[in-house]
Design a protein around this motif. Structure first.
Motif, PDB file in Angstrom:
ATOM      1  N   ALA A  35       0.774  -1.168  -0.790  1.00  0.00           N
ATOM      2  CA  ALA A  35      -0.024  -0.178   0.092  1.00  0.00           C
ATOM      3  C   ALA A  35       0.307   1.396  -0.048  1.00  0.00           C
ATOM      4  N   TYR A  36       0.509   2.423  -0.327  1.00  0.00           N
ATOM      5  CA  TYR A  36       1.366   3.476  -0.548  1.00  0.00           C
ATOM      6  C   TYR A  36      -0.282   4.617   0.128  1.00  0.00           C
ATOM      7  N   HIS A  37       0.568   5.556   0.688  1.00  0.00           N
ATOM      8  CA  HIS A  37      -0.181   6.730   1.349  1.00  0.00           C
ATOM      9  C   HIS A  37       0.426   7.710   1.601  1.00  0.00           C
ATOM     10  N   GLU A 124      -1.836   8.615 -10.924  1.00  0.00           N
ATOM     11  CA  GLU A 124      -1.917   7.619 -10.418  1.00  0.00           C
ATOM     12  C   GLU A 124      -0.421   6.701 -10.543  1.00  0.00           C
ATOM     13  N   ASP A 126       1.012   2.794  -8.495  1.00  0.00           N
ATOM     14  CA  ASP A 126       0.798   1.315  -8.081  1.00  0.00           C
ATOM     15  C   ASP A 126       2.331   1.044  -9.013  1.00  0.00           C
ATOM     16  N   ASN A 140      -4.899  -0.713  -2.443  1.00  0.00           N
ATOM     17  CA  ASN A 140      -4.895  -0.324  -1.394  1.00  0.00           C
ATOM     18  C   ASN A 140      -3.286   0.455  -2.254  1.00  0.00           C
ATOM     19  N   ASP A 141      -2.868  -0.479  -3.165  1.00  0.00           N
ATOM     20  CA  ASP A 141      -1.168  -0.117  -3.923  1.00  0.00           C
ATOM     21  C   ASP A 141      -2.056  -0.037  -5.056  1.00  0.00           C
ATOM     22  N   ARG A 142      -3.154   0.843  -5.478  1.00  0.00           N
ATOM     23  CA  ARG A 142      -3.137   1.417  -6.560  1.00  0.00           C
ATOM     24  C   ARG A 142      -3.635   3.156  -6.177  1.00  0.00           C
ATOM     25  N   GLN A 143      -3.541   3.747  -6.472  1.00  0.00           N
ATOM     26  CA  GLN A 143      -4.428   4.915  -6.016  1.00  0.00           C
ATOM     27  C   GLN A 143      -4.255   6.493  -7.183  1.00  0.00           C
ATOM     28  N   ARG A 144      -4.728   6.664  -6.823  1.00  0.00           N
ATOM     29  CA  ARG A 144      -5.743   8.131  -7.859  1.00  0.00           C
ATOM     30  C   ARG A 144      -6.118   8.937  -6.994  1.00  0.00           C
ATOM     31  N   VAL A 145      -5.280  10.212  -7.475  1.00  0.00           N
ATOM     32  CA  VAL A 145      -5.416  11.610  -6.861  1.00  0.00           C
ATOM     33  C   VAL A 145      -5.371  13.247  -8.030  1.00  0.00           C
ATOM     34  N   PHE A 156      -3.711  10.772   0.158  1.00  0.00           N
ATOM     35  CA  PHE A 156      -3.616   9.661  -0.461  1.00  0.00           C
ATOM     36  C   PHE A 156      -2.963   8.401   0.078  1.00  0.00           C
TER      37      PHE A 156
END
Length: 156
Positions: A35-37, A124, A126, A140-145, A156
């Protein structure tokens, strides 16, 4: 009684042919949940991004890398931090490194310039490589902001 023995023999034969081998192979593949935050901001065509990778486990990951993709092309002549490389007109790939099970990685921070000064950009993020582990929760390891040119940070 004879039918029961025949069914039992058929079941045993199926296990020998194909039933047991896939279970053994599936058990041998590690499972990790990356995951990436973090946060992103944009001002005057310069995008700042910082995030922390995390592995929710249950297995450790020997090495991982992440791709950041912007909806607008990157300007030429980017200066990127060590472990990051441009991978296309809109993409940067960064090495995350090893992640222990239920562990945090080192924060990754970068600032890139975009061609022109767009009023917004879609970022994006990922996973590109996770050491060959299976990730059953790809959400949770694919983020779009969507980041607006306001100078504000978008989390994110």
């Amino acid at each position: 009684m004879r039918t029961t023995r025949v069914l039992a023999a058929c079941g045993a034969a199926l296990m020998m042919i194909g039933g047991a081998a896939p279970l053994a192979v599936a058990d041998a593949v590690p499972e990790a949940d990356l995951a990436y935050h973090g946060a992103a901001s944009i001002a005057a065509g310069r995008v700042g991004v910082r995030f922390t990778p995390r592995n929710h486990g249950p297995s450790a990951v020997s090495d991982a890398s992440v791709r950041l993709r912007w909806s607008e092309p990157l300007a030429d002549g980017q200066t990127l931090p060590g472990g990051c490389a441009r991978a296309g007109e809109r993409d940067v790939v960064c090495r995350v490194g090893a992640l222990s099970a239920d562990g945090l990685g080192k924060q990754i921070s970068l600032r890139v310039g975009l061609r022109g000064t767009p009023s917004e950009v879609l970022l994006e993020i990922d996973t590109v490589w996770n050491g060959g582990a299976v990730d059953r929760n790809r959400d949770n390891d694919r983020q779009r902001v969507l980041v607006l040119d306001s100078g504000d940070e978008y989390y994110f």
